[in-house]
Design an enzyme around this catalytic site. Sequence first.
Site, short mmCIF file in Angstrom:
data_model
loop_
_atom_site.label_atom_id
_atom_site.label_comp_id
_atom_site.label_asym_id
_atom_site.label_seq_id
_atom_site.Cartn_x
_atom_site.Cartn_y
_atom_site.Cartn_z
N HIS A 133 0.86 -1.18 0.00
CA HIS A 133 0.00 0.00 0.00
C HIS A 133 0.90 1.23 0.00
O HIS A 133 2.08 1.14 0.29
CB HIS A 133 -0.89 0.03 1.25
CG HIS A 133 -1.84 -1.12 1.29
ND1 HIS A 133 -3.08 -1.07 0.72
CD2 HIS A 133 -1.71 -2.35 1.81
CE1 HIS A 133 -3.67 -2.24 0.88
NE2 HIS A 133 -2.87 -3.03 1.56
N ALA A 134 0.30 2.35 -0.30
CA ALA A 134 0.97 3.64 -0.23
C ALA A 134 2.31 3.63 -0.97
O ALA A 134 2.37 3.21 -2.12
CB ALA A 134 1.12 4.07 1.23
#
Length: 88
Positions: free
Chosen positions: A14-15
């Site tokens: 993620h991110a």
Amino acid sequence: MERTVTIVPKDGLHARPAARFVTTANEFDAEISVATAESDPVNARSMISVTTLDARQGETVRLVAEGDDAEVALDALEAVLTTPEGES
């Protein structure tokens, strides 16, 4: 060719780790997919597809690549997934 890799970054896929993963996948000509144990393979070049995997730290993912630079691509993506944040 394929490779199984355990995710090391604390944010999982993620991110920032996902952005780094997708950017790296787009550096190669090989067709690359990524999947968790519970998901169907998705295009490793797509940020939306990669983040929808909801792959977390400690989870194992399967990378599959086809093409002339497949092995180099898998090496690079494995490095992204096994490098803790802040060390790349």
